[in-house]
Design a protein around this motif. Sequence first.
Motif, short mmCIF file in Angstrom:
data_model
loop_
_atom_site.label_atom_id
_atom_site.label_comp_id
_atom_site.label_asym_id
_atom_site.label_seq_id
_atom_site.Cartn_x
_atom_site.Cartn_y
_atom_site.Cartn_z
N ASP A 1 0.74 -1.09 -0.16
CA ASP A 1 0.09 0.05 -0.13
C ASP A 1 1.00 1.28 -0.04
O ASP A 1 0.71 2.29 -0.72
CB ASP A 1 -1.10 -0.05 1.11
CG ASP A 1 -2.04 -0.94 1.13
OD1 ASP A 1 -2.76 -0.75 0.27
OD2 ASP A 1 -2.16 -1.84 1.67
N TYR B 1 1.99 1.59 -3.50
CA TYR B 1 0.97 2.16 -4.35
C TYR B 1 0.89 3.69 -4.33
O TYR B 1 0.73 4.42 -5.21
CB TYR B 1 -0.26 1.25 -4.05
CG TYR B 1 -1.27 1.58 -5.17
CD1 TYR B 1 -0.99 1.38 -6.60
CD2 TYR B 1 -2.43 2.11 -4.69
CE1 TYR B 1 -2.01 1.80 -7.37
CE2 TYR B 1 -3.55 2.32 -5.56
CZ TYR B 1 -3.12 2.30 -7.03
OH TYR B 1 -4.25 2.65 -8.09
N PRO C 1 -1.21 -3.80 -4.23
CA PRO C 1 -1.93 -4.21 -3.05
C PRO C 1 -3.39 -4.46 -3.42
O PRO C 1 -4.12 -4.04 -4.46
CB PRO C 1 -1.85 -3.32 -2.15
CG PRO C 1 -1.85 -2.06 -3.07
CD PRO C 1 -0.92 -2.07 -4.44
N SER D 1 -5.71 -3.59 -2.07
CA SER D 1 -6.88 -2.21 -1.78
C SER D 1 -6.91 -1.63 -3.25
O SER D 1 -7.77 -0.93 -3.32
CB SER D 1 -6.21 -1.55 -0.90
OG SER D 1 -4.67 -1.15 -1.15
#
Length: 542
Positions: A256, A259, A274, A276
Amino acid sequence: MRGATSAKWVAGAVIVAMAATACSTSSDSKSAGGKTGGNITVVLGEPQHGLVGQNTAESEGAEVLNALFTGLVEYDNKTNEPKLAVAQSIETTDSKLWTIKLKDGYTFHNGEKVDAQSFVRAWNWGANQTNAAESLPFFDKIEGSEELAPGKDKTPTATELKGLKVVDEKTFTVSLKAPFSQFKTMLGYNAFYPLPKAFEADPKKFGEAPIGNGAFQMDGVWDHNKQIKVKRFDAYPAEGRAKLDGVTFKIYDNLDTAYNDLRADTLQIVDKLPVSAMASVAQEFGDRYIYKPESAVGYVGLPLATNPEAFGKVEIRKAISMSIDREAIAKTIFNGTRKPADDFISPIIPGYRKGALGEAGTYNPTKAKELFAQAGGIPGNKLELGYNADGGHKEWIEAVANQLKANLGLEVTAKPFAKFGDLLTDLGDKKYKGAFRMAWSMDYPAAENYLRPIFSKVAIENGSNYGGYVNEEFETLMANADKATDPAEGLKLYQQADDIIIKDLPYIPVFTYMSSSAYSKTVKNVEIDAQGRMDLAKVELN
């Protein structure tokens, strides 16, 4: 991990602090609509070992080696077909004796010529069990390998493979113990990279700042848990010369974070996204989001040898497999960016068979519970499921844990390991007895590569057979497949060996990977190969 075959155990990014890393454009000049020069930063996880091709069997080290070294062959990014790189020709009349001739023009980064001896030097080192190199099983097919690797508690009686002969500066021959039709294909794998004379002085020190023959050379030494910097090697053959001045592999332990750095353009390429990001990355990055089939297969691994009480019965393994809702995990956890696995062989590899897992790969909690009960269950009714926390695996491992709880009534605990290397080391040392998250990305595009490095006897002590699985029928089929001179017949035999693995289920395939990568607006010509590696030599600044 211990000595072994290579293929990359797919990790995921790992972490740590990092220096500021925006791209820069010093010494830029226009080239074919882009710019030569400039520096970028890309994502990486901390490699497990020193940066030596013969001792690297995981994705993070392989990513850096791919920039630093060029092998005899390389694989087409679109077709996966092997094509000659350093090799001028690789010829055989019987698939047993191979003659390899080298091209002119390749040198190591210290100016030393890449010659026949540089390959022989590297392969001899990798084949010697004293060095405990990950790649050792890859040299098992070469005549004399048993003298360098006689087995546990035995001492090598030779230091050179008698099957390797240097004919002249640019030619060497390889004599195999038996015909092996896949030999040329496997030569693009990092186990077969060359090594310069300087390696022999201090292999450990070499791994901190390797001298390769690739399009990039080291720019300083590996700054552990922080970064690895490389710069363009200007003496590389013009056709494949890098466009960028340099690349910083920034080491992360949290995808994360990586990213977010990509979105801020302090990181230019992320080839591991990720969970997410899955729902929004396509819309946010548009044509700068790369989504295509990748070679990796994700598994739940089972330590058959170290924990036979829990996992020794095939009925228990099949019950676990049938309790996993692969479709739900692919859709809800990965937002459709993974595909449910239905074979041990990747769908992008010849030999894959749709639906090969059959009943074992079909979600059927009712029958799974029946099988589990009939087999007597697991001692204590408890199961631990280990995973590396640095690679975005928490969500799907916890989903599997919840499914096993709901469908088998097991008490399941998901156990995080801080880094991928930590998990591999504990498995290699046979310290960890729980089920574990694992994945396999091809070393080279062949069905054989999804079977022998993971499930063969030779890969137990010197390889990636972390489960300790052994089946003599499987061994025989693999040996017969290797010898087949007809490729179609060989593939048929590999599929029969695959059927043995499907029947025994030493691992449980859960999903196949899709390449999910993204890059910032400041770069172009970004390509990811089927092994999940960035082709950095082609990247340019916009």
